[in-house]
Design an enzyme around this catalytic site. Sequence first.
Site, PDB file in Angstrom:
ATOM      1  N   ASP A  54       8.297   2.157   6.537  1.00  0.00           N
ATOM      2  CA  ASP A  54       8.521   2.475   7.944  1.00  0.00           C
ATOM      3  C   ASP A  54       9.573   1.567   8.562  1.00  0.00           C
ATOM      4  O   ASP A  54       9.987   0.560   7.966  1.00  0.00           O
ATOM      5  CB  ASP A  54       7.218   2.348   8.729  1.00  0.00           C
ATOM      6  CG  ASP A  54       6.208   3.436   8.366  1.00  0.00           C
ATOM      7  OD1 ASP A  54       6.639   4.497   7.880  1.00  0.00           O
ATOM      8  OD2 ASP A  54       5.004   3.204   8.559  1.00  0.00           O
ATOM      9  N   TYR A 114       1.359  -4.223  -1.606  1.00  0.00           N
ATOM     10  CA  TYR A 114       1.928  -4.700  -0.352  1.00  0.00           C
ATOM     11  C   TYR A 114       1.301  -6.039   0.005  1.00  0.00           C
ATOM     12  O   TYR A 114       0.155  -6.322  -0.345  1.00  0.00           O
ATOM     13  CB  TYR A 114       1.638  -3.722   0.792  1.00  0.00           C
ATOM     14  CG  TYR A 114       2.447  -2.457   0.783  1.00  0.00           C
ATOM     15  CD1 TYR A 114       3.628  -2.358   1.518  1.00  0.00           C
ATOM     16  CD2 TYR A 114       2.026  -1.340   0.070  1.00  0.00           C
ATOM     17  CE1 TYR A 114       4.367  -1.186   1.536  1.00  0.00           C
ATOM     18  CE2 TYR A 114       2.758  -0.160   0.074  1.00  0.00           C
ATOM     19  CZ  TYR A 114       3.930  -0.096   0.816  1.00  0.00           C
ATOM     20  OH  TYR A 114       4.667   1.063   0.827  1.00  0.00           O
TER      21      TYR A 114
END
Length: 250
Positions: A54, A114
């Site tokens: 994003d 992540y």
Amino acid sequence: MNTQRFFIELSYNGTAYHGWQIQPNALSVQECLDQALSVFFRQPVQTLGCGRTDTGVHAKRFFAHFDLPGALGTQMERKVPGINSLLPYDIAVKRIFAVDNNAHARFDATSRAYKYYLHFHKDPFKLDRSWLFKGTLDIALMNQGAEILKNYKDFSCFSKSHTQTFTNNCVLTEAVFEELEDGLVFTIRADRFLRNMVRAVMGTLVRIGRKEISLTDLADILESKDRSKAGQSVPACGLYLVDVKYPFIP
């Protein structure tokens, strides 16, 4: 014309970009990379990434693939510096290597990991690279919540609405918080992730750490499959894609 498929490994600071994927009216990492490769090889090159990040999200290890006519694909390791010279300073190519022509950067990935960073005291050197959190957190309680996540596969409650995925199932293999000198880092690994999932997970676990919701509430949220019941998404600046694994890459 015979073509050869290549994987490209890169890293980037996502602060200046509207995510990885090309956007019609905003600058993306993919747009910059495709332009640099097209200029270097003197023909149009289109990459396909291992996933999306994003706006404002960073990547320490990101893979994409692209195809070239066979004659252009020699001595790729020597071409990396030239390609890097065409890229902004916040995008760096690490290596390019030939793979099987059926290899796919997105669909062949077996896991992704992540990390999310937050810090507790104002630090100019962490601006846009970590989330400045004001308050205290119960880290042990947050780790208990992270363990609960591994008991579930359907993570609809952490997904953006109206996405084009066929399933919201993911297999989590790691979810843990570690203390840093002035903050925390949350590591999460799964076979796949939903859009906005990690930031929504983090936002929900922070609510547990602040004792706004209980561990029982977390289980109820997961079983509800309702995004409105989960915590708000935390800021993008603290999120990093740190690893992508493939069966054919050691």
